[in-house]
Scaffold this motif. Structure first.
Motif, PDB file in Angstrom:
ATOM      1  N   GLN A  80     -42.689  -0.387 -29.101  1.00  0.00           N
ATOM      2  CA  GLN A  80     -42.947  -1.297 -27.996  1.00  0.00           C
ATOM      3  C   GLN A  80     -42.094  -0.889 -26.797  1.00  0.00           C
ATOM      4  O   GLN A  80     -40.881  -0.949 -26.836  1.00  0.00           O
ATOM      5  N   VAL A  81     -42.757  -0.468 -25.731  1.00  0.00           N
ATOM      6  CA  VAL A  81     -42.042  -0.060 -24.526  1.00  0.00           C
ATOM      7  C   VAL A  81     -41.545  -1.287 -23.774  1.00  0.00           C
ATOM      8  O   VAL A  81     -42.276  -2.259 -23.596  1.00  0.00           O
ATOM      9  N   GLN A  82     -40.300  -1.227 -23.347  1.00  0.00           N
ATOM     10  CA  GLN A  82     -39.722  -2.318 -22.560  1.00  0.00           C
ATOM     11  C   GLN A  82     -39.048  -1.765 -21.316  1.00  0.00           C
ATOM     12  O   GLN A  82     -38.307  -0.783 -21.390  1.00  0.00           O
TER      13      GLN A  82
ATOM     14  N   GLY B 284     -37.957   2.023 -25.997  1.00  0.00           N
ATOM     15  CA  GLY B 284     -39.218   2.016 -26.728  1.00  0.00           C
ATOM     16  C   GLY B 284     -39.374   3.315 -27.487  1.00  0.00           C
ATOM     17  O   GLY B 284     -39.119   4.379 -26.948  1.00  0.00           O
ATOM     18  N   GLY B 285     -39.820   3.233 -28.705  1.00  0.00           N
ATOM     19  CA  GLY B 285     -39.847   4.389 -29.576  1.00  0.00           C
ATOM     20  C   GLY B 285     -40.644   5.554 -29.050  1.00  0.00           C
ATOM     21  O   GLY B 285     -40.260   6.710 -29.209  1.00  0.00           O
TER      22      GLY B 285
ATOM     23  N   MET C 231     -50.150   1.553 -12.753  1.00  0.00           N
ATOM     24  CA  MET C 231     -48.907   1.598 -13.502  1.00  0.00           C
ATOM     25  C   MET C 231     -49.173   1.440 -14.995  1.00  0.00           C
ATOM     26  O   MET C 231     -50.012   0.651 -15.410  1.00  0.00           O
ATOM     27  N   ASP C 232     -48.445   2.212 -15.788  1.00  0.00           N
ATOM     28  CA  ASP C 232     -48.602   2.137 -17.243  1.00  0.00           C
ATOM     29  C   ASP C 232     -47.769   1.016 -17.857  1.00  0.00           C
ATOM     30  O   ASP C 232     -48.184   0.412 -18.846  1.00  0.00           O
ATOM     31  N   TYR C 233     -46.586   0.788 -17.300  1.00  0.00           N
ATOM     32  CA  TYR C 233     -45.686  -0.215 -17.865  1.00  0.00           C
ATOM     33  C   TYR C 233     -45.024  -1.004 -16.735  1.00  0.00           C
ATOM     34  O   TYR C 233     -44.742  -0.455 -15.667  1.00  0.00           O
ATOM     35  N   TRP C 234     -44.735  -2.270 -17.056  1.00  0.00           N
ATOM     36  CA  TRP C 234     -44.087  -3.175 -16.107  1.00  0.00           C
ATOM     37  C   TRP C 234     -42.929  -3.903 -16.757  1.00  0.00           C
ATOM     38  O   TRP C 234     -42.983  -4.227 -17.945  1.00  0.00           O
ATOM     39  N   GLY C 235     -41.905  -4.162 -15.954  1.00  0.00           N
ATOM     40  CA  GLY C 235     -40.883  -5.096 -16.379  1.00  0.00           C
ATOM     41  C   GLY C 235     -41.293  -6.507 -16.023  1.00  0.00           C
ATOM     42  O   GLY C 235     -42.346  -6.732 -15.411  1.00  0.00           O
ATOM     43  N   LYS C 236     -40.450  -7.472 -16.378  1.00  0.00           N
ATOM     44  CA  LYS C 236     -40.773  -8.879 -16.120  1.00  0.00           C
ATOM     45  C   LYS C 236     -40.257  -9.367 -14.775  1.00  0.00           C
ATOM     46  O   LYS C 236     -40.592 -10.476 -14.356  1.00  0.00           O
ATOM     47  N   GLY C 237     -39.433  -8.563 -14.136  1.00  0.00           N
ATOM     48  CA  GLY C 237     -38.993  -8.892 -12.795  1.00  0.00           C
ATOM     49  C   GLY C 237     -37.625  -9.527 -12.719  1.00  0.00           C
ATOM     50  O   GLY C 237     -37.142 -10.125 -13.679  1.00  0.00           O
TER      51      GLY C 237
END
Length: 126
Positions: free
Chosen positions: A1-3, A26-27, A113-119
């Motif tokens: 799980q990417v974070q 993330g692995g 975008m492939d991945y996002w943070g929560k801000g």
């Protein structure tokens, strides 16, 4: 799980500075293979591009509204991207999001975008 986890937001007076950080984990996520970017979303407005940096750190770009005041950087060994924000203005108030994308050319569009943070919230008082 990417974070992607942002930190460093807060309340600052106009003219002040903040440094945001975006830590990736993330692995299967290879941080060094992605361009990284920062976007922001003010209340009632759409999310907008702020800054981006290539996977190597050799290329960066900025929205006109932040050029000369903000600096994006990255540390691939730490899997972390940064946004140094100087001379902050009340109009910089927004939730700031970190994002990862495949190439610099796609870093200007939220849909690519492939991945996002929560801000993280940045509030600049006048």
């Amino acid at each position: 799980q990417v974070q992607l986890v942002e930190s460093g937001g807060g309340l600052v007076q106009a003219g002040g500075s903040l440094r945001l950080a975006c830590a990736a984990s993330g692995g299967i996520f290879s941080f060094h293979a992605y361009a990284m970017g920062w976007f922001r979303q003010a209340p009632g407005k759409e999310r907008e591009f702020v800054a981006a940096i290539s996977w190597s750190g050799g290329t960066s770009d900025y929205a006109d509204s932040v050029k000369g005041r903000f600096t994006i950087s990255r540390d691939n060994a730490k899997a972390t991207a940064y946004l140094q924000m100087n001379d902050l203005k009340p109009e910089d108030t927004a939730v700031y999001y970190c994002a990862a994308g495949r190439t610099m050319s796609t870093m200007y569009r939220t849909r690519d975008m492939d991945y996002w943070g929560k801000g993280t919230l940045v509030t600049v008082s006048s």
